[in-house]
Design a protein around this motif. Sequence first.
Motif, PDB file in Angstrom:
ATOM      1  N   VAL A 192       0.821  -1.209   0.000  1.00 30.05           N
ATOM      2  CA  VAL A 192       0.000   0.000   0.000  1.00 30.05           C
ATOM      3  C   VAL A 192       0.860   1.266   0.000  1.00 30.05           C
ATOM      4  CG1 VAL A 192      -2.068  -0.985   1.026  1.00 30.05           C
ATOM      5  CG2 VAL A 192      -0.227  -0.241   2.510  1.00 30.05           C
ATOM      6  N   ASP A 226     -13.652  -3.972  -3.278  1.00 29.48           N
ATOM      7  CA  ASP A 226     -12.660  -4.032  -2.199  1.00 29.48           C
ATOM      8  C   ASP A 226     -12.994  -2.974  -1.161  1.00 29.48           C
ATOM      9  OD1 ASP A 226     -10.493  -4.889  -0.745  1.00 29.48           O
ATOM     10  OD2 ASP A 226      -8.970  -4.046  -2.069  1.00 29.48           O
ATOM     11  N   SER A 278      -7.282  -5.171   3.740  1.00 26.95           N
ATOM     12  CA  SER A 278      -8.031  -5.175   2.489  1.00 26.95           C
ATOM     13  C   SER A 278      -9.059  -6.291   2.507  1.00 26.95           C
ATOM     14  CB  SER A 278      -7.070  -5.367   1.307  1.00 26.95           C
ATOM     15  OG  SER A 278      -7.759  -5.757   0.145  1.00 26.95           O
ATOM     16  N   GLU A 297     -10.510  -7.553  -0.106  1.00 27.20           N
ATOM     17  CA  GLU A 297     -10.184  -8.476  -1.192  1.00 27.20           C
ATOM     18  C   GLU A 297      -9.104  -9.463  -0.763  1.00 27.20           C
ATOM     19  OE1 GLU A 297     -10.327 -10.533  -4.625  1.00 27.20           O
ATOM     20  OE2 GLU A 297     -11.749  -9.042  -3.877  1.00 27.20           O
ATOM     21  N   ARG A 298      -8.085  -8.952  -0.066  1.00 27.38           N
ATOM     22  CA  ARG A 298      -7.016  -9.810   0.442  1.00 27.38           C
ATOM     23  C   ARG A 298      -7.577 -10.800   1.482  1.00 27.38           C
ATOM     24  NH1 ARG A 298      -1.348 -11.012  -0.045  1.00 27.38           N
ATOM     25  NH2 ARG A 298      -0.476 -11.323   2.008  1.00 27.38           N
ATOM     26  N   LEU A 342     -10.644  -0.976   1.742  1.00 28.13           N
ATOM     27  CA  LEU A 342      -9.291  -0.783   2.258  1.00 28.13           C
ATOM     28  C   LEU A 342      -9.343   0.066   3.521  1.00 28.13           C
ATOM     29  CD1 LEU A 342      -6.190  -1.147   1.730  1.00 28.13           C
ATOM     30  CD2 LEU A 342      -6.276   1.051   0.537  1.00 28.13           C
TER      31      LEU A 342
END
Length: 201
Positions: free
Chosen positions: A141, A182, A151, A153-154, A184
Amino acid sequence: MKSNICQIEKGEANLRAILKETDKVAVYNELKPKSALRLRLLSEELLGMLSGLFKNFEGLFWIETEGLRYELHVSLKADKMSSELRDDLVAVSKNKKNAAAVGITGKIRSIVDSMILYTDDYDQYAASYDYFDYYVEPHLVMDRGYSYAWSLERYRTQVNEKENTEAWDELEKSIIANLADDVLVGVKGKQVDIVIKKTFS
């Protein structure tokens, strides 16, 4: 394009102004009705997620667009940490079965709580917190200048890789996990940012 900025006063989220600004962005960009509804739902989810934080911190809300790519931003200031508030946040972050942390939005809210608490001494507490297993490494990041970030998505990818059935079911039932590409959460000094990303077709 960047929307008008909405102030989030301590104890006052100003929901009406934020939702009105979201609708204005949808109209200005001529979003299809279905996409406009999804954008508003994302704003509502974001505000619901952070309802418990607004009583303690001031911040800003705005939307950024580039073509069909949209980002909903909230930036919270964590520069005034009272000992009472710190004790409250420690209690929340150490209670891993806290009712407030149920569901994806509850988890994200708990992560924000924890990041605000640990802006001064992150490493001391990181290992004690449930969701740090899913934290993004700082170099991923760097484009935003964050020290640490989480995140969605992660998190989704790692839940799948670890075959965590309970967490995956939770993701599938989550409005924000199904609507957003996503989410964050990042910390930069005394500032905690939440960014929801969505690309409309």
